[in-house]
Enzyme design. Structure first.
Site, PDB file in Angstrom:
ATOM      1  CE  LYS A  83      47.690 -46.691  17.532  1.00 45.64           C
ATOM      2  NZ  LYS A  83      48.834 -46.561  17.228  1.00 45.64           N
TER       3      LYS A  83
HETATM    4  O1  G3P Z   1      51.972 -48.248  16.667  1.00 44.54           O
HETATM    5  C1  G3P Z   1      52.451 -49.275  17.353  1.00 44.54           C
HETATM    6  C2  G3P Z   1      53.631 -50.193  16.729  1.00 44.54           C
HETATM    7  O2  G3P Z   1      53.619 -50.354  15.580  1.00 44.54           O
HETATM    8  C3  G3P Z   1      54.556 -50.611  18.040  1.00 44.54           C
HETATM    9  O3  G3P Z   1      55.645 -51.214  17.476  1.00 44.54           O
HETATM   10  O4  G3P Z   1      57.951 -52.127  17.263  1.00 44.54           O
HETATM   11  O5  G3P Z   1      57.036 -51.131  19.272  1.00 44.54           O
HETATM   12  O6  G3P Z   1      56.178 -53.097  18.640  1.00 44.54           O
HETATM   13  P1  G3P Z   1      56.674 -51.928  18.237  1.00 44.54           P
END
Ligand code: G3P
Length: 217
Positions: A83
């Site tokens: 990633k």
């Molecule tokens: O993997 C990254 C992602 O899904 C982050 O999610 O909820 O932290 O914006 P969030």
């Protein structure tokens, strides 16, 4: 649409894998911090638990170091996907890693133009963040629709891996918009099975069954 789970918690991954619904796993530095585990060790363990792709994120900010880190991560298991952030250096590193046969996931995508660049850099996956756009009052789902249209216009093979998913509605809308993958937090994934009419219906069936006085076994 494939389901990836967005966590570095191996207990949660095991639980999901048992239902056979899990097509892969995504992690990020914040999720690794939350797990309290050693990064390389936890990625290796996750790769043993699931056959599908497991995203592990580099932490270097310059392309050369990203490639060095990416090659190290890719050696952990065959199903590691490296990633990389959607920066100029991230795109450079993506191109180099892809030429070396390494699978990549270009993350932190917030615009269609960024997604176009990721596809042109040969990314295996691009991760548009829906919830974080919604947080700013922008409709994150529009980005999924736009990326789908752009990738289909030109036949890009980069898969749209919808991320930052916060609700069941997000999952459903991603499937309607044609995302290839949705990476979903464990609680949201488990919540998809819930419907009040299912609970109510089951309760009524069980009550009537009890009245028959029968048993299957
Ligand atoms: O993997 C990254 C992602 O899904 C982050 O999610 O909820 O932290 O914006 P969030």
């Amino acid at each position: 649409m494939k389901f990836f789970i967005d966590t570095a918690d191996t207990a949660e991954i095991r639980d999901m894998a048992e239902v056979g619904l899990l097509d892969g796993v995504t992690t990020n530095p914040s999720l690794v911090m939350k797990s309290g585990r050693d990064f390389l060790e936890v990625i290796q363990e996750i790769c043993e638990l699931v056959d599908g792709p497991v995203s592990a994120e580099v932490t270097a900010l310059d392309a050369d170091q990203m490639v060095v880190e990416g090659l190290k991560l890719a050696k952990l298991a065959d199903n590691v996907v490296v990633k990389l952030p959607l920066t100029w250096d991230g795109l450079k590193a993506c191109r180099r890693l892809v030429s070396d046969g390494v699978q990549t996931n270009v993350t932190l995508c917030f615009s269609a133009n960024q997604g176009l660049l990721a596809a042109k850099a040969g990314a295996t996956y691009v991760s548009p963040f829906i919830g974080r756009l919604d947080d700013l009052g922008v409709d994150g789902m529009e980005l999924i629709h736009d990326l789908r249209a752009i990738y289909d216009n030109y036949g890009y093979e980069t898969e749209i891996l919808a991320a930052s998913i916060r609700s069941a509605a997000h999952v459903q809308d991603c499937a309607i918009a044609g995302a290839d993958v949705a990476t979903v937090p464990p609680a949201v994934l488990k919540g998809l099975v819930k419907h009040q009419l299912t609970d109510k219906g089951l309760e009524a069936f069980m009550a009537d069954w009890a009245k028959t006085g029968q048993s299957i076994l």
